[in-house]
Write a protein that holds these residues in place. Sequence first.
Motif, mmCIF file in Angstrom:
data_model
loop_
_atom_site.group_PDB
_atom_site.id
_atom_site.type_symbol
_atom_site.label_atom_id
_atom_site.label_comp_id
_atom_site.label_asym_id
_atom_site.label_seq_id
_atom_site.Cartn_x
_atom_site.Cartn_y
_atom_site.Cartn_z
ATOM 1 N N ASP A 134 -10.787 -2.065 -2.004
ATOM 2 C CA ASP A 134 -10.022 -1.135 -1.179
ATOM 3 C C ASP A 134 -8.559 -1.117 -1.591
ATOM 4 N N ARG A 135 -7.989 -2.264 -1.927
ATOM 5 C CA ARG A 135 -6.582 -2.267 -2.336
ATOM 6 C C ARG A 135 -6.402 -1.498 -3.640
ATOM 7 N N LEU A 136 -7.363 -1.592 -4.564
ATOM 8 C CA LEU A 136 -7.288 -0.807 -5.796
ATOM 9 C C LEU A 136 -7.384 0.685 -5.495
ATOM 10 N N ARG A 137 -8.226 1.046 -4.542
ATOM 11 C CA ARG A 137 -8.356 2.449 -4.153
ATOM 12 C C ARG A 137 -7.040 2.964 -3.579
ATOM 13 N N ARG A 138 -6.395 2.151 -2.747
ATOM 14 C CA ARG A 138 -5.128 2.579 -2.134
ATOM 15 C C ARG A 138 -4.033 2.746 -3.181
ATOM 16 N N VAL A 139 -3.980 1.858 -4.158
ATOM 17 C CA VAL A 139 -2.971 1.981 -5.214
ATOM 18 C C VAL A 139 -3.277 3.181 -6.101
ATOM 19 N N SER A 140 -4.528 3.384 -6.465
ATOM 20 C CA SER A 140 -4.859 4.537 -7.309
ATOM 21 C C SER A 140 -4.610 5.849 -6.581
ATOM 22 N N ARG A 141 -4.696 5.863 -5.272
ATOM 23 C CA ARG A 141 -4.411 7.051 -4.466
ATOM 24 C C ARG A 141 -2.946 7.490 -4.610
ATOM 25 N N LEU A 142 -2.051 6.560 -4.929
ATOM 26 C CA LEU A 142 -0.627 6.887 -5.064
ATOM 27 C C LEU A 142 -0.376 7.909 -6.171
ATOM 28 N N PHE A 143 -1.225 7.919 -7.219
ATOM 29 C CA PHE A 143 -1.066 8.873 -8.318
ATOM 30 C C PHE A 143 -1.252 10.313 -7.851
ATOM 31 N N GLU A 144 -1.941 10.513 -6.747
ATOM 32 C CA GLU A 144 -2.268 11.850 -6.262
ATOM 33 C C GLU A 144 -1.209 12.435 -5.331
ATOM 34 N N LEU A 145 -0.241 11.641 -4.923
ATOM 35 C CA LEU A 145 0.763 12.095 -3.970
ATOM 36 C C LEU A 145 1.946 12.768 -4.684
ATOM 37 N N PRO A 146 2.670 13.660 -4.003
ATOM 38 C CA PRO A 146 3.842 14.280 -4.609
ATOM 39 C C PRO A 146 5.063 13.354 -4.615
ATOM 40 N N LEU A 147 5.055 12.334 -3.750
ATOM 41 C CA LEU A 147 6.188 11.436 -3.581
ATOM 42 C C LEU A 147 5.674 10.147 -2.959
ATOM 43 N N VAL A 148 6.154 9.004 -3.449
ATOM 44 C CA VAL A 148 5.805 7.707 -2.870
ATOM 45 C C VAL A 148 7.104 7.050 -2.423
ATOM 46 N N LYS A 149 7.180 6.717 -1.146
ATOM 47 C CA LYS A 149 8.371 6.048 -0.616
ATOM 48 C C LYS A 149 8.140 4.546 -0.587
ATOM 49 N N PHE A 150 9.216 3.795 -0.828
ATOM 50 C CA PHE A 150 9.145 2.340 -0.770
ATOM 51 C C PHE A 150 10.462 1.797 -0.259
ATOM 52 N N THR A 151 10.461 0.525 0.098
ATOM 53 C CA THR A 151 11.682 -0.166 0.516
ATOM 54 C C THR A 151 12.249 -0.864 -0.712
ATOM 55 N N THR A 152 13.532 -0.667 -0.991
ATOM 56 C CA THR A 152 14.144 -1.297 -2.159
ATOM 57 C C THR A 152 14.322 -2.790 -1.907
ATOM 58 N N ALA A 153 14.603 -3.532 -2.959
ATOM 59 C CA ALA A 153 14.823 -4.974 -2.837
ATOM 60 C C ALA A 153 15.993 -5.282 -1.906
ATOM 61 N N ALA A 154 16.955 -4.358 -1.811
ATOM 62 C CA ALA A 154 18.120 -4.553 -0.948
ATOM 63 C C ALA A 154 17.907 -3.990 0.455
ATOM 64 N N GLY A 155 16.701 -3.493 0.748
ATOM 65 C CA GLY A 155 16.412 -2.982 2.082
ATOM 66 C C GLY A 155 16.666 -1.500 2.272
#
Length: 181
Positions: free
Chosen positions: A128-149
């Motif tokens: 399931d975790r591999l499926r969730r990561v591979s799903r990221l390729f299909e999105l127009p934008l992926v948001k994340f939290t930077t190392a500095a917050g």
Amino acid sequence: MSAVIKVVTTANRTRFFHHSGKDGSGLGRLLGPQGVFAGPALVFASPLQTEVYSPKQIAYIEIDGIGAAAAGEEHRDTLITGIAESNAAPEYDLYDGPSRFRVVFYFAGGAELHAHVEVDNTDVSDADRLRRVSRLFELPLVKFTTAAGGIGLINPAVMTRVMITPAGDILPSDSIAVDDF
């Protein structure tokens, strides 16, 4: 709200810009739901110079100095947090179960982004975790939290691969089993 904006392109070039916070214009375009990577040219203007970027050639953007909550919750079940370059050495013995793991995002041109990923579900499997990561390729934008917050924005259209460490015990049925070098 003062912010530092880091832009990494597919030419593996990094530029930093300072946003004083006096004029809120522009940050809304980066943080808006319309997808900054699909829009028109991205322009950073100061009294000394103006730089124009093709959004389709940007690998990722980091905005530090504003809280990650301002970005909204794009992927509530998959939380991505950047790792500082000084801590980016792979930890091949890291294994907290399938719900927490390390990834390296690779982009056209050679840029890399190291991150921790947490899947907000205690019943998640390795597959399931591999499926969730591979799903990221299909999105127009992926948001994340930077190392500095701060807030980060990944352009999946220029991601070439993602390396997940550790691999896990259960692989998807359509994966190609190989030996490590």
